[in-house]
Motif scaffolding. Structure first.
Motif, PDB file in Angstrom:
ATOM      1  N   VAL A 219      75.643 -15.537 -11.362  1.00 61.51           N
ATOM      2  CA  VAL A 219      74.258 -15.125 -11.591  1.00 61.51           C
ATOM      3  C   VAL A 219      73.658 -14.661 -10.267  1.00 61.51           C
ATOM      4  CG1 VAL A 219      71.989 -15.947 -12.322  1.00 61.51           C
ATOM      5  CG2 VAL A 219      74.023 -16.748 -13.498  1.00 61.51           C
TER       6      VAL A 219
ATOM      7  N   GLY B  93      68.686 -13.789 -11.537  1.00 62.88           N
ATOM      8  CA  GLY B  93      68.949 -14.372 -12.839  1.00 62.88           C
ATOM      9  C   GLY B  93      69.834 -13.518 -13.717  1.00 62.88           C
ATOM     10  N   ASP B  94      70.018 -12.245 -13.357  1.00 63.53           N
ATOM     11  CA  ASP B  94      70.911 -11.378 -14.133  1.00 63.53           C
ATOM     12  C   ASP B  94      72.362 -11.762 -13.888  1.00 63.53           C
ATOM     13  OD1 ASP B  94      68.748 -10.022 -15.102  1.00 63.53           O
ATOM     14  OD2 ASP B  94      69.070  -8.197 -13.936  1.00 63.53           O
TER      15      ASP B  94
END
Length: 115
Positions: A103, A35-36
């Motif tokens: 992502v 998700g980063d």
């Protein structure tokens, strides 16, 4: 009865696309996880040892078959996937960070780095 079977089949197919719990990556005292953003990974971990980009196949229903080539390149856009390889030093596992749409999609570990 057919309606119940279709609902069960739809549930199973949708479960295939749920994110799988994956590893995290520790870089310079920070944790990178699914998700980063790509920018965040580069900021915390620095430049990767190797980078690769490829076009992942797009699948369609029924049976999750890949879209055939005449349509895959002209009508259906591909899913661009980036992979970054981080060598974390002697005695540590090499980490591969996979991105989709900028992502982190997954983090996997491979063979140990050689000294």
């Amino acid at each position: 009865m057919k309606f119940l079977i279709r609902i069960c089949l739809a549930t199973v197919v949708s479960a295939l696309f749920l994110p799988v719990h994956s590893e995290t990556l520790r870089c310079n005292g920070h944790i990178v996880e699914v998700g980063d953003s790509r920018l965040s990974v580069r900021y915390h971990c620095g430049e990767p040892l190797l980078q690769d980009s490829y076009c992942a196949p797009v699948y369609y229903y029924p049976g999750l078959q890949p879209v055939p080539e005449p349509f895959a390149s002209s009508v259906v856009p591909c899913l661009v996937v980036d992979e970054w390889l981080y060598d974390r030093g002697p005695g540590s596992l090499v980490a591969t960070v996979r991105f989709r749409a900028g992502v982190v999609l997954s983090i996997t570990y491979g063979a140990r780095a050689t000294p």
